[in-house]
Design a protein around this motif. Structure first.
Motif, PDB file in Angstrom:
ATOM      1  N   UNK A  77       0.862  -1.185   0.000  1.00 35.58           N
ATOM      2  CA  UNK A  77       0.000   0.000   0.000  1.00 35.58           C
ATOM      3  C   UNK A  77       0.900   1.238   0.000  1.00 35.58           C
ATOM      4  N   UNK A  78       0.756   2.043  -1.050  1.00 40.63           N
ATOM      5  CA  UNK A  78       1.569   3.251  -1.168  1.00 40.63           C
ATOM      6  C   UNK A  78       0.685   4.479  -1.335  1.00 40.63           C
ATOM      7  N   UNK A  79       1.271   5.630  -1.017  1.00 42.08           N
ATOM      8  CA  UNK A  79       0.599   6.918  -1.146  1.00 42.08           C
ATOM      9  C   UNK A  79       1.541   7.836  -1.907  1.00 42.08           C
ATOM     10  N   UNK A  80       1.014   8.626  -2.823  1.00 41.67           N
ATOM     11  CA  UNK A  80       1.848   9.602  -3.522  1.00 41.67           C
ATOM     12  C   UNK A  80       2.499  10.525  -2.494  1.00 41.67           C
ATOM     13  N   UNK A  86       1.002  12.417   0.908  1.00 39.15           N
ATOM     14  CA  UNK A  86       1.546  12.115   2.238  1.00 39.15           C
ATOM     15  C   UNK A  86       2.000  13.392   2.936  1.00 39.15           C
ATOM     16  N   UNK A  87       2.663  14.273   2.200  1.00 42.13           N
ATOM     17  CA  UNK A  87       3.117  15.547   2.768  1.00 42.13           C
ATOM     18  C   UNK A  87       1.913  16.402   3.172  1.00 42.13           C
ATOM     19  N   UNK A  88       0.854  16.374   2.381  1.00 40.94           N
ATOM     20  CA  UNK A  88      -0.360  17.114   2.731  1.00 40.94           C
ATOM     21  C   UNK A  88      -0.979  16.564   4.017  1.00 40.94           C
ATOM     22  N   UNK A  89      -0.953  15.238   4.188  1.00 48.41           N
ATOM     23  CA  UNK A  89      -1.456  14.636   5.422  1.00 48.41           C
ATOM     24  C   UNK A  89      -0.608  15.077   6.615  1.00 48.41           C
ATOM     25  N   UNK A  90       0.706  15.107   6.434  1.00 50.62           N
ATOM     26  CA  UNK A  90       1.589  15.547   7.516  1.00 50.62           C
ATOM     27  C   UNK A  90       1.329  17.010   7.866  1.00 50.62           C
ATOM     28  N   UNK A  91       1.111  17.833   6.846  1.00 49.95           N
ATOM     29  CA  UNK A  91       0.862  19.260   7.079  1.00 49.95           C
ATOM     30  C   UNK A  91      -0.446  19.475   7.849  1.00 49.95           C
ATOM     31  N   UNK A  92      -1.417  18.597   7.644  1.00 52.88           N
ATOM     32  CA  UNK A  92      -2.700  18.725   8.323  1.00 52.88           C
ATOM     33  C   UNK A  92      -2.670  18.183   9.750  1.00 52.88           C
ATOM     34  N   UNK A  93      -1.634  17.456  10.105  1.00 49.18           N
ATOM     35  CA  UNK A  93      -1.517  16.897  11.449  1.00 49.18           C
ATOM     36  C   UNK A  93      -1.428  18.017  12.481  1.00 49.18           C
ATOM     37  N   UNK A  94      -2.108  17.867  13.590  1.00 45.73           N
ATOM     38  CA  UNK A  94      -2.150  18.939  14.587  1.00 45.73           C
ATOM     39  C   UNK A  94      -0.809  19.170  15.264  1.00 45.73           C
ATOM     40  N   UNK A  95       0.099  18.185  15.245  1.00 44.94           N
ATOM     41  CA  UNK A  95       1.426  18.350  15.848  1.00 44.94           C
ATOM     42  C   UNK A  95       2.451  18.903  14.869  1.00 44.94           C
ATOM     43  N   UNK A  96       2.042  19.185  13.649  1.00 42.31           N
ATOM     44  CA  UNK A  96       3.007  19.595  12.632  1.00 42.31           C
ATOM     45  C   UNK A  96       3.692  20.919  12.953  1.00 42.31           C
ATOM     46  N   UNK A  97       3.054  21.775  13.711  1.00 42.03           N
ATOM     47  CA  UNK A  97       3.682  23.056  14.058  1.00 42.03           C
ATOM     48  C   UNK A  97       4.926  22.827  14.922  1.00 42.03           C
ATOM     49  N   UNK A  98       4.973  21.709  15.657  1.00 40.42           N
ATOM     50  CA  UNK A  98       6.155  21.382  16.458  1.00 40.42           C
ATOM     51  C   UNK A  98       7.142  20.510  15.697  1.00 40.42           C
ATOM     52  N   UNK A  99       6.644  19.562  14.911  1.00 38.76           N
ATOM     53  CA  UNK A  99       7.528  18.604  14.251  1.00 38.76           C
ATOM     54  C   UNK A  99       8.019  19.059  12.890  1.00 38.76           C
ATOM     55  N   UNK A 100       7.226  19.892  12.206  1.00 34.39           N
ATOM     56  CA  UNK A 100       7.534  20.301  10.826  1.00 34.39           C
ATOM     57  C   UNK A 100       7.797  19.088   9.929  1.00 34.39           C
ATOM     58  N   UNK A 122       6.110  17.855   7.513  1.00 28.52           N
ATOM     59  CA  UNK A 122       5.871  18.067   6.084  1.00 28.52           C
ATOM     60  C   UNK A 122       7.118  18.624   5.412  1.00 28.52           C
ATOM     61  N   UNK A 123       7.721  19.637   6.007  1.00 30.14           N
ATOM     62  CA  UNK A 123       8.946  20.217   5.431  1.00 30.14           C
ATOM     63  C   UNK A 123      10.111  19.248   5.538  1.00 30.14           C
ATOM     64  N   UNK A 124      10.163  18.509   6.628  1.00 26.28           N
ATOM     65  CA  UNK A 124      11.235  17.538   6.848  1.00 26.28           C
ATOM     66  C   UNK A 124      11.232  16.467   5.744  1.00 26.28           C
ATOM     67  N   UNK A 125      10.063  15.909   5.463  1.00 30.25           N
ATOM     68  CA  UNK A 125       9.954  14.844   4.453  1.00 30.25           C
ATOM     69  C   UNK A 125      10.216  15.400   3.058  1.00 30.25           C
ATOM     70  N   UNK A 126       9.689  16.579   2.756  1.00 31.52           N
ATOM     71  CA  UNK A 126       9.931  17.197   1.454  1.00 31.52           C
ATOM     72  C   UNK A 126      11.434  17.420   1.246  1.00 31.52           C
ATOM     73  N   UNK A 127      12.119  17.914   2.244  1.00 33.65           N
ATOM     74  CA  UNK A 127      13.560  18.172   2.129  1.00 33.65           C
ATOM     75  C   UNK A 127      14.341  16.867   1.947  1.00 33.65           C
ATOM     76  N   UNK A 128      13.966  15.834   2.683  1.00 38.37           N
ATOM     77  CA  UNK A 128      14.663  14.554   2.561  1.00 38.37           C
ATOM     78  C   UNK A 128      14.440  13.923   1.187  1.00 38.37           C
ATOM     79  N   UNK A 129      13.226  13.993   0.676  1.00 37.87           N
ATOM     80  CA  UNK A 129      12.936  13.426  -0.645  1.00 37.87           C
ATOM     81  C   UNK A 129      13.657  14.218  -1.734  1.00 37.87           C
ATOM     82  N   UNK A 130      13.687  15.514  -1.586  1.00 43.85           N
ATOM     83  CA  UNK A 130      14.406  16.358  -2.550  1.00 43.85           C
ATOM     84  C   UNK A 130      15.896  16.037  -2.530  1.00 43.85           C
TER      85      UNK A 130
END
Length: 184
Positions: free
Chosen positions: A125-128, A132-146, A148-156
């Motif tokens: 089971x895979x997700x584009x 996945x980054x959009x799901x991370x950005x919508x997570x309520x803890x994302x303001x502390x964990x960042x 979405x940006x972390x995963x985008x930077x690692x994939x880049x």
């Protein structure tokens, strides 16, 4: 004078922030067209195939499609990205596609089509990546964990790393003609 300078600085800051927001929504991929004189289509294809067999370290490697007649190579690689969960790193598998095409004047390649395996217990089971980054950005803890940006930077970074590995290998064989294949 001070007001116009302050206005200029604020408008510049606004433009920079808008451009960074626009950049963050673009899909993660890396592609390049390379002019290669002296090496024929067959030699370039053989070098790319050799790299995929010996230098491609992103295992497990799947869906390998090699076509010598067309001078094309396509495969999927796997790596990991890390997110934070309760201040603990969590590794998640990410898959990407590498596509190579030899031409009479050189070659082009692309690293893209990133997908995430969100649950290691269900590896099929895979997700584009963008979803996945959009799901991370919508997570309520994302303001502390960042995350979405972390995963985008690692994939880049992963796309750039794969490209660097491939180009380095291809450059080390630059200028070798079809006549030198298999003679080493």
């Amino acid at each position: 004078m001070k007001n116009s300078l302050l206005g200029f600085l604020l408008s510049s800051l606004l433009l920079l922030s808008l451009s960074s927001l626009a950049q963050s929504t673009s899909p993660i991929a890396y592609g390049e067209q390379v002019q290669a004189s002296g090496a024929g289509r067959r030699a370039l294809y053989q070098h790319a195939l050799a790299w995929s067999e010996k230098g491609f370290t992103y295992a497990p490697k799947t869906d390998v499609k090699a076509d010598a007649a067309a001078g094309t190579l396509q495969l999927r690689g796997t790596s990991k990205v890390k997110t934070l969960n309760n201040n603990k790193p969590v590794e998640t598998a990410v898959r990407f596609e590498f596509v190579f095409r030899a031409t009479d004047n050189g070659y082009d390649y692309n690293i893209g089509s990133f997908e995430v395996v969100p649950n290691n217990k269900q590896p099929t089971v895979t997700v584009q990546l963008d979803d996945y980054i959009a799901q991370l950005a919508a997570d309520r803890d994302n303001s502390r964990t960042n995350n979405d940006r972390r995963v985008r930077a690692q994939a880049s970074s992963l796309a750039s790393e794969v490209a660097l590995s491939f180009r380095s290998y291809m450059n080390s064989h630059e200028g070798e003609s079809d006549d030198t294949i298999g003679l080493k």
